[in-house]
Design an enzyme around this catalytic site. Structure first.
Site, PDB file in Angstrom:
ATOM      1  CE1 TYR A  42      21.235   1.615 -12.195  1.00 23.63           C
ATOM      2  CE2 TYR A  42      23.145   3.029 -11.872  1.00 23.63           C
ATOM      3  CZ  TYR A  42      21.781   2.876 -12.066  1.00 23.63           C
ATOM      4  OH  TYR A  42      20.970   3.968 -12.126  1.00 23.63           O
ATOM      5  CE  LYS A  97      -3.194 -14.356   0.218  1.00 26.19           C
ATOM      6  NZ  LYS A  97      -4.417 -13.646  -0.138  1.00 26.19           N
ATOM      7  CG  ASN A 290     -12.222 -17.563   9.411  1.00 30.74           C
ATOM      8  OD1 ASN A 290     -12.209 -18.409  10.290  1.00 30.74           O
ATOM      9  ND2 ASN A 290     -11.675 -17.745   8.228  1.00 30.74           N
TER      10      ASN A 290
END
Length: 752
Positions: A42, A97, A290
């Site tokens: 940082y 996903k 599906n």
């Protein structure tokens, strides 16, 4: 959903709830333990890369995660087959996903759910996030907004934008079609192709197939109102109109007559057997609706044995699965810092997938699916757990991107790139898939010895409902019922077989067997009866040896030493009888087996050689080529120590035995596992990092595993008990439901 793989609401919720809510977390990749680390991470150190990026924006790919970061974005307007349930409800799907990106291609991904149905708002929001990500994966956005959003973002953004519902399905469909036509002896430009389902996926499939050579006049698109023909006005839009053709066909039934190919992304039952009968010779049928296809493979083959059939389901051959495409497409695109994913890259992905399916399938892949896989009518698309995908598909995508000018940073050394991709491969999924596939093939009656523990009961339910075999639970019926009901699994009670001393007709047989075995070890008939009737571990082992079950898993409620002591009342599971405990540790894409973690307290050099041999057998059963390292704090004789001596001698014992696997030692763990450190010892007989570590004693093996598990976040399978006449596996007391199921699957693999 297949009847052999039943998933209940409670199981699905528990999966997403435990061990912590959600499916992924973010961990740092740089050290942040000292004040100096924080100063570099940082302020003030971070100012240096900030200035470098401001001066040259391309360096963002060097100094940040941008180059390996994808946003998975949805508004929840078309969630799976569930429809418009909103942004928040889509989050579990988008998290999933993101996890698939990481699992299959080592691509970092985060899910972002946008709470709006306004296409312009989504376009603006995503465009504003461009500095953060190397690519955008749009998901579950309804048509026609998905077309508008994707097209606008492609035009406005300088990173890849990919709507997977469209193009992911299209790429895998195209790959399978190439191979199906190869088998049928047909050319794509000559085929009459019928597509049913004019949504995002259907339109993308047809557009990609046309880009690969299919002729517009040979392709008929249908929707719920019938054929999309030139002059039709009802239910039309600009995307459908682009595929309207001159034809007299008005219904799907009309269109199917003489068709070579059917592509379905529509609804269950849309295709009848009469339609299939009317198709041309060697028809290709991709029924991809599906969760249920337009027509099942069984129904199609009943009327046309010459048909090649693919579906979107994993319980049929030839699954059109998007996970074969999007992770590897983005991997290749990110690695060239691509500005876009264009048609050429998608075609390259499809062609590479098609080519891969024609090649000889590795044994570990066939093992994972429990059957021999070879190019043909039932294998035209690679399987999702094929380890070659990671190093075959991205290079093809990257090359296409470089050839078409969308690469910011072309790959110079393609061989080195392929090697780096192989290093990213995570074997965990393939290995576990292999174990569970072999277990399903065995269909073992699994004895779960500790039916008073809810984890065990949930594992027993999962084992049976996943189609792996039959679950037999040792416990009291009322207790089992109450525990299942408290967990929301009350309906599962009727599916399980609950056995105990009170309801078995074999108790006297068990007692007599135990008395005969132990009568000269201080056990009388009454002792044998009490053991058989009151000790669940003894009772379960007695069931196993008498053939009242095929395999046994236990150890969740008591320490392993106690469990082994009880099991040994019934079977020989001692060091003297040849038993060995091998534990598989999976971490950061690598797998290492450690032994002995269960049986040998303080092995000598001959015991160590036995452990190495047992470890090699387990490695081969997992599809690994064994490389054994005898581990110590000493490396090849230095420092000299009496405690290291047996590790020094053990390889010589194997020399005399003439075993057929690689081994060497003694050596420190960093020498065994780090290829660059191993190179310093050019005389080392191992051809690469060891995958089997033989430890000096059980305590050192146990400490190593628990350290890796607690501090390294490793996945642990085991200890795998080998060298015992009957298939028995002993879990740890900290085992999760998944751990227990994995151990049950291991036991099933060895069931007779």
């Amino acid at each position: 959903m297949s009847g052999k793989n039943k998933i209940t609401r409670e199981e699905a919720l528990n999966y997403h709830l435990e061990p912590i809510p959600g499916k992924y977390e973010i961990t740092p990749t740089t050290p942040m333990t000292t004040q100096r680390d924080l100063s570099l991470a940082y302020s003030p150190g971070v100012a240096v890369p900030v200035e470098a990026i401001a001066e040259n924006p391309e360096t963002a790919y060097d100094y940040t995660v941008k180059g390996n970061m994808v946003a998975v974005i949805s508004n929840g307007s078309a969630i799976l087959g569930l429809g418009n349930l909103g942004a928040l409800a889509s989050k579990p799907v988008m998290e999933g996903k993101a996890v698939l990106f990481k699992k299959f291609a080592d691509v970092n991904a985060v899910d972002i759910e946008l709470d709006t149905m306004d296409a312009d708002e989504i376009i603006k929001a995503v465009k504003l996030m461009e500095p953060t990500f190397g690519g955008i994966n749009l998901e579950d956005i309804k048509a026609p907004e998905c077309f508008i959003i994707e097209q606008a973002l492609k035009e406005q953004m300088d990173i890849p934008v990919f709507h997977d519902d469209q193009h992911g399905t299209a790429v895998i469909c195209a790959a399978g079609l190439l191979n199906a036509l190869e088998i049928s002896g047909k050319k794509i430009e000559d085929c009459k192709i019928v597509l049913n389902g004019a949504g995002a996926a259907g339109i993308a499939c047809l557009e990609l197939i046309k880009a690969m050579g299919a002729r517009n006049e040979n392709c008929i698109m249908c929707d719920t109102k019938g054929v999309i023909y030139q002059g039709r006005t009802e239910g039309m839009n600009q995307w459908k109109s682009a595929h309207a053709v001159e034809t007299t066909a008005r219904t799907l039934e009309d269109a199917m007559k003489g068709a070579d190919v059917f592509l379905g992304v529509s609804a269950k039952g849309a295709v009848t057997q009469d339609m299939v009968k009317s198709m041309a010779d060697n028809p290709v049928i991709f029924a991809m609706a599906n969760p249920d296809p337009e027509i099942t493979p069984e129904e199609a083959h009943e009327v046309r044995e010459d048909a090649i059939v693919a579906t979107g389901r994993s319980d049929y051959p030839n699954q059109v699965n998007n996970v074969l495409g999007f992770p590897y497409l983005f991997r290749g695109a990110l690695d060239i810092h691509a500005r876009a994913i264009n048609d050429e890259m998608k075609i390259a992905c499809a062609e590479a997938l098609a080519k891969l399916a024609r090649e000889d399938v590795p044994d570990e892949v066939a093992m994972a699916y429990g059957r021999k896989l070879s190019f043909g009518r039932d294998y035209i698309i690679p399987t999702p757990f094929d380890p070659r995908l990671i190093h075959v598909i991205p290079p093809a995508v990257a090359k296409a991107g470089m050839d078409t000018g969308v690469a910011r940073r072309p790959i110079i050394d393609m061989d080195a790139y392929v090697h780096s991709l192989k290093a990213r491969m995570d074997p965990t999924a393939t290995i576990l898939q292999s174990i569970h596939a072999r277990a399903r093939k065995a269909q073992a009656r699994m004895i779960f010895a500790e039916g008073d523990d809810l984890r065990v009961l949930r594992a027993a339910v999962q084992y049976q409902r996943s189609g792996t075999g039959t679950s037999i639970v040792v416990g009291r019926e009322n207790d089992v019922r109450e525990k299942l009901e408290s967990a929301g699994l009350g309906d599962a009670f009727r599916e399980l077989t609950v056995v105990n001393a009170a309801n078995t007709k074999h108790l006297e047989t068990y007692r007599d067997f135990l008395y005969k075995r132990l009568q000269r070890k201080g056990v009388d008939r009454e002792d044998a009866y009490k053991m058989a009737a009151r000790d669940r571990h003894v009772f379960a082992a007695l069931m196993l040896v008498h053939g009242h079950g095929d395999a046994l898993v236990t150890g969740v409620t008591r320490k392993s030493a106690h469990v082994l002591e009880r099991i040994n009342k019934v079977v020989d599971a001692t060091a003297e009888s040849g038993a060995v405990g091998i534990t598989a540790v999976l971490n950061k894409g690598k797998i290492v087996l450690l032994g002995d973690t269960l049986v040998h307290e303080w092995p000598d050099e001959n015991d160590l050689a036995d452990i190495a041999t047992a470890g090699a057998e387990v490695a081969r059963s997992l599809g690994l080529d064994p490389r054994v390292a005898f581990c110590s704090f000493s490396t090849f004789g230095y420092p000299v120590s009496e405690r290291a001596q047996k590790m020094h001698v053990a390889p010589k014992v194997l020399d005399k035995r003439g075993v057929d696997f690689e081994y060497d030692g003694e050596m420190a763990v960093d020498v065994a596992l780090n290829a660059s450190v191993m190179k310093k010892y050019d005389f080392c007989r191992l051809s690469g990092p060891a995958n089997i570590l033989v430890m000096p004693a059980r305590h050192s093996a146990s400490i190593s595993i628990k350290l890796l598990q607690e501090m390294g976040g490793a996945t642990v399978i085991g200890p795998i008990l080998t060298g015992v006449e009957h298939p028995i596996q002993v879990c740890s007391t900290t085992a999760t439901v998944s751990d227990i199921v994995n151990m049950a699957a291991l036991a099933a693999c060895n069931a007779k």
